[in-house]
Design a protein around this motif. Structure first.
Motif, mmCIF file in Angstrom:
data_model
loop_
_atom_site.group_PDB
_atom_site.id
_atom_site.type_symbol
_atom_site.label_atom_id
_atom_site.label_comp_id
_atom_site.label_asym_id
_atom_site.label_seq_id
_atom_site.Cartn_x
_atom_site.Cartn_y
_atom_site.Cartn_z
ATOM 1 N N GLU A 148 -37.147 -5.514 32.222
ATOM 2 C CA GLU A 148 -37.344 -6.573 33.205
ATOM 3 C C GLU A 148 -36.011 -7.025 33.764
ATOM 4 O OE1 GLU A 148 -40.229 -7.993 34.402
ATOM 5 O OE2 GLU A 148 -41.152 -6.299 33.380
ATOM 6 N N ALA A 149 -36.060 -7.553 34.958
ATOM 7 C CA ALA A 149 -34.845 -8.060 35.590
ATOM 8 C C ALA A 149 -34.364 -9.307 34.846
ATOM 9 C CB ALA A 149 -35.116 -8.395 37.040
ATOM 10 N N LEU A 150 -33.076 -9.386 34.606
ATOM 11 C CA LEU A 150 -32.469 -10.563 33.992
ATOM 12 C C LEU A 150 -32.405 -11.700 34.999
ATOM 13 C CD1 LEU A 150 -30.866 -11.906 31.661
ATOM 14 C CD2 LEU A 150 -28.799 -10.914 32.678
ATOM 15 N N VAL A 151 -32.103 -11.357 36.240
ATOM 16 C CA VAL A 151 -31.923 -12.344 37.300
ATOM 17 C C VAL A 151 -32.670 -11.879 38.543
ATOM 18 C CG1 VAL A 151 -30.200 -13.300 38.890
ATOM 19 C CG2 VAL A 151 -29.660 -13.104 36.467
ATOM 20 N N LYS A 152 -33.308 -12.837 39.221
ATOM 21 C CA LYS A 152 -33.910 -12.586 40.531
ATOM 22 C C LYS A 152 -33.416 -13.689 41.461
ATOM 23 C CE LYS A 152 -38.250 -10.433 39.069
ATOM 24 N NZ LYS A 152 -39.724 -10.498 39.130
ATOM 25 N N LEU A 153 -32.774 -13.263 42.532
ATOM 26 C CA LEU A 153 -32.315 -14.214 43.543
ATOM 27 C C LEU A 153 -33.177 -14.042 44.788
ATOM 28 C CD1 LEU A 153 -28.439 -13.920 43.283
ATOM 29 C CD2 LEU A 153 -29.855 -15.818 42.556
ATOM 30 N N ALA A 161 -28.304 -21.177 46.601
ATOM 31 C CA ALA A 161 -27.547 -22.225 45.906
ATOM 32 C C ALA A 161 -27.428 -21.973 44.405
ATOM 33 C CB ALA A 161 -28.198 -23.582 46.161
ATOM 34 N N ASN A 162 -28.418 -21.329 43.803
ATOM 35 C CA ASN A 162 -28.404 -21.108 42.352
ATOM 36 C C ASN A 162 -27.665 -19.826 41.951
ATOM 37 O OD1 ASN A 162 -30.356 -19.324 43.380
ATOM 38 N ND2 ASN A 162 -31.612 -19.461 41.529
ATOM 39 N N ALA A 163 -26.986 -19.185 42.875
ATOM 40 C CA ALA A 163 -26.341 -17.899 42.600
ATOM 41 C C ALA A 163 -25.283 -18.003 41.501
ATOM 42 C CB ALA A 163 -25.732 -17.324 43.871
ATOM 43 N N ALA A 164 -24.502 -19.059 41.482
ATOM 44 C CA ALA A 164 -23.434 -19.195 40.475
ATOM 45 C C ALA A 164 -24.015 -19.234 39.062
ATOM 46 C CB ALA A 164 -22.600 -20.436 40.752
ATOM 47 N N ASP A 165 -25.112 -19.954 38.877
ATOM 48 C CA ASP A 165 -25.758 -20.013 37.559
ATOM 49 C C ASP A 165 -26.286 -18.637 37.146
ATOM 50 O OD1 ASP A 165 -25.273 -22.745 37.506
ATOM 51 O OD2 ASP A 165 -27.257 -23.245 38.321
ATOM 52 N N GLU A 166 -26.851 -17.909 38.108
ATOM 53 C CA GLU A 166 -27.406 -16.586 37.817
ATOM 54 C C GLU A 166 -26.295 -15.574 37.515
ATOM 55 O OE1 GLU A 166 -30.690 -16.270 37.401
ATOM 56 O OE2 GLU A 166 -30.869 -18.375 37.926
ATOM 57 N N ALA A 212 -23.495 -16.332 36.127
ATOM 58 C CA ALA A 212 -23.052 -16.682 34.767
ATOM 59 C C ALA A 212 -23.957 -16.042 33.719
ATOM 60 C CB ALA A 212 -23.010 -18.197 34.600
ATOM 61 N N LYS A 213 -25.261 -15.984 33.974
ATOM 62 C CA LYS A 213 -26.197 -15.331 33.042
ATOM 63 C C LYS A 213 -25.869 -13.844 32.898
ATOM 64 C CE LYS A 213 -30.316 -18.096 34.083
ATOM 65 N NZ LYS A 213 -31.669 -18.032 34.672
ATOM 66 N N VAL A 214 -25.578 -13.214 34.018
ATOM 67 C CA VAL A 214 -25.268 -11.783 34.011
ATOM 68 C C VAL A 214 -23.984 -11.534 33.228
ATOM 69 C CG1 VAL A 214 -24.660 -9.794 35.449
ATOM 70 C CG2 VAL A 214 -26.497 -11.336 36.167
ATOM 71 N N ILE A 215 -22.983 -12.359 33.458
ATOM 72 C CA ILE A 215 -21.701 -12.187 32.760
ATOM 73 C C ILE A 215 -21.882 -12.382 31.267
ATOM 74 C CG2 ILE A 215 -19.403 -13.204 32.459
ATOM 75 C CD1 ILE A 215 -19.411 -13.693 35.511
ATOM 76 N N ALA A 216 -22.646 -13.381 30.876
ATOM 77 C CA ALA A 216 -22.892 -13.636 29.449
ATOM 78 C C ALA A 216 -23.602 -12.446 28.805
ATOM 79 C CB ALA A 216 -23.715 -14.910 29.280
ATOM 80 N N LYS A 217 -24.591 -11.883 29.488
ATOM 81 C CA LYS A 217 -25.328 -10.736 28.948
ATOM 82 C C LYS A 217 -24.426 -9.510 28.846
ATOM 83 C CE LYS A 217 -29.301 -8.877 27.759
ATOM 84 N NZ LYS A 217 -30.011 -9.262 26.542
ATOM 85 N N LEU A 218 -23.575 -9.311 29.842
ATOM 86 C CA LEU A 218 -22.660 -8.169 29.835
ATOM 87 C C LEU A 218 -21.628 -8.308 28.719
ATOM 88 C CD1 LEU A 218 -22.084 -5.539 31.317
ATOM 89 C CD2 LEU A 218 -20.579 -6.796 32.847
ATOM 90 N N GLN A 219 -21.226 -9.529 28.402
ATOM 91 C CA GLN A 219 -20.254 -9.757 27.330
ATOM 92 C C GLN A 219 -20.837 -9.449 25.951
ATOM 93 O OE1 GLN A 219 -19.004 -13.776 28.182
ATOM 94 N NE2 GLN A 219 -17.309 -13.079 29.471
ATOM 95 N N GLU A 220 -22.169 -9.509 25.824
ATOM 96 C CA GLU A 220 -22.820 -9.167 24.557
ATOM 97 C C GLU A 220 -22.623 -7.690 24.224
ATOM 98 O OE1 GLU A 220 -26.945 -10.233 24.715
ATOM 99 O OE2 GLU A 220 -26.510 -12.353 25.096
ATOM 100 N N ASP A 221 -22.633 -6.830 25.251
ATOM 101 C CA ASP A 221 -22.447 -5.395 25.057
ATOM 102 C C ASP A 221 -21.705 -4.849 26.269
ATOM 103 O OD1 ASP A 221 -22.539 -2.686 24.595
ATOM 104 O OD2 ASP A 221 -24.707 -2.583 24.281
ATOM 105 N N ALA A 252 -19.950 -11.257 44.506
ATOM 106 C CA ALA A 252 -19.879 -12.471 43.683
ATOM 107 C C ALA A 252 -19.632 -12.120 42.217
ATOM 108 C CB ALA A 252 -21.164 -13.284 43.829
ATOM 109 N N LEU A 253 -20.276 -11.069 41.725
ATOM 110 C CA LEU A 253 -20.068 -10.639 40.334
ATOM 111 C C LEU A 253 -18.634 -10.168 40.121
ATOM 112 C CD1 LEU A 253 -23.434 -8.749 39.768
ATOM 113 C CD2 LEU A 253 -22.646 -10.747 38.482
#
Length: 161
Positions: free
Chosen positions: A59-64, A75-80, A82-91, A125-126
């Motif tokens: 499933e998609a982690l983020v949908k904009l 407007a919510n792009a920065a929060d989304e 951040a979610k992607v970066i956090a998930k990428l930092q896990e692995d 943005a990423l």
């Protein structure tokens, strides 16, 4: 009499020169326009060939969701992001896969370009947020079929896989 023949030859020479110039201009414009048309038709093919075919996993982690015809990040792009970066930092061995979608209304080429522009805006943005460019992959824009919510078709999905 000789002078009349000389004048007539001069006028005919100028006339044939103008005719040759017009024919050359018409041929040149035809080649130019045909070349521009063929280049415009070839451009999307080249763009498609550059896009890697990576299968979406899970499933998609983020949908904009975007406004109609717009590629400006919501407007919510920065929060989304951040979610992607956090998930990428896990692995850190995983990649970020961005998929842009559009509906069937309007011109297919324009819709694909808008979907691509939305995905590129998110990719930028990423990368600006610190994700390495070689960790971000984009898929070819896809058409969303059916459904009653037009906003669902105007989206970009992000997977970390």
């Amino acid at each position: 009499m000789q002078e009349d023949d000389d004048n007539q030859n001069l006028v005919l020479g100028i006339l044939f020169g103008i005719i040759a110039l017009v024919i050359g201009l018409v041929i040149g414009l035809t080649v130019y326009v045909t070349g521009q048309t063929n280049a415009a038709k070839a451009a999307p093919v080249a763009a498609v060939a550059e896009v890697p075919e990576i299968a979406e996993v899970g499933e998609a982690l983020v949908k904009l969701y975007f406004d109609s015809g717009k590629a400006d990040l919501p407007a919510n792009a920065a929060d989304e992001v951040a979610k992607v970066i956090a998930k990428l930092q896990e692995d850190s061995s995983k990649i970020v896969l961005i998929s842009g979608y559009h509906d069937e209304t309007g011109g297919a080429a324009i819709n694909a370009e808008v979907a691509k522009a939305r995905a590129v805006a998110l990719k930028d943005a990423l990368i600006a947020a610190g994700v390495p460019a070689d960790k971000v992959a984009m898929r070819k824009p896809a058409v969303t079929l059916g459904g009653t919510d037009a906003a669902e078709a105007r989206r970009v999905e992000v997977r970390v896989q």
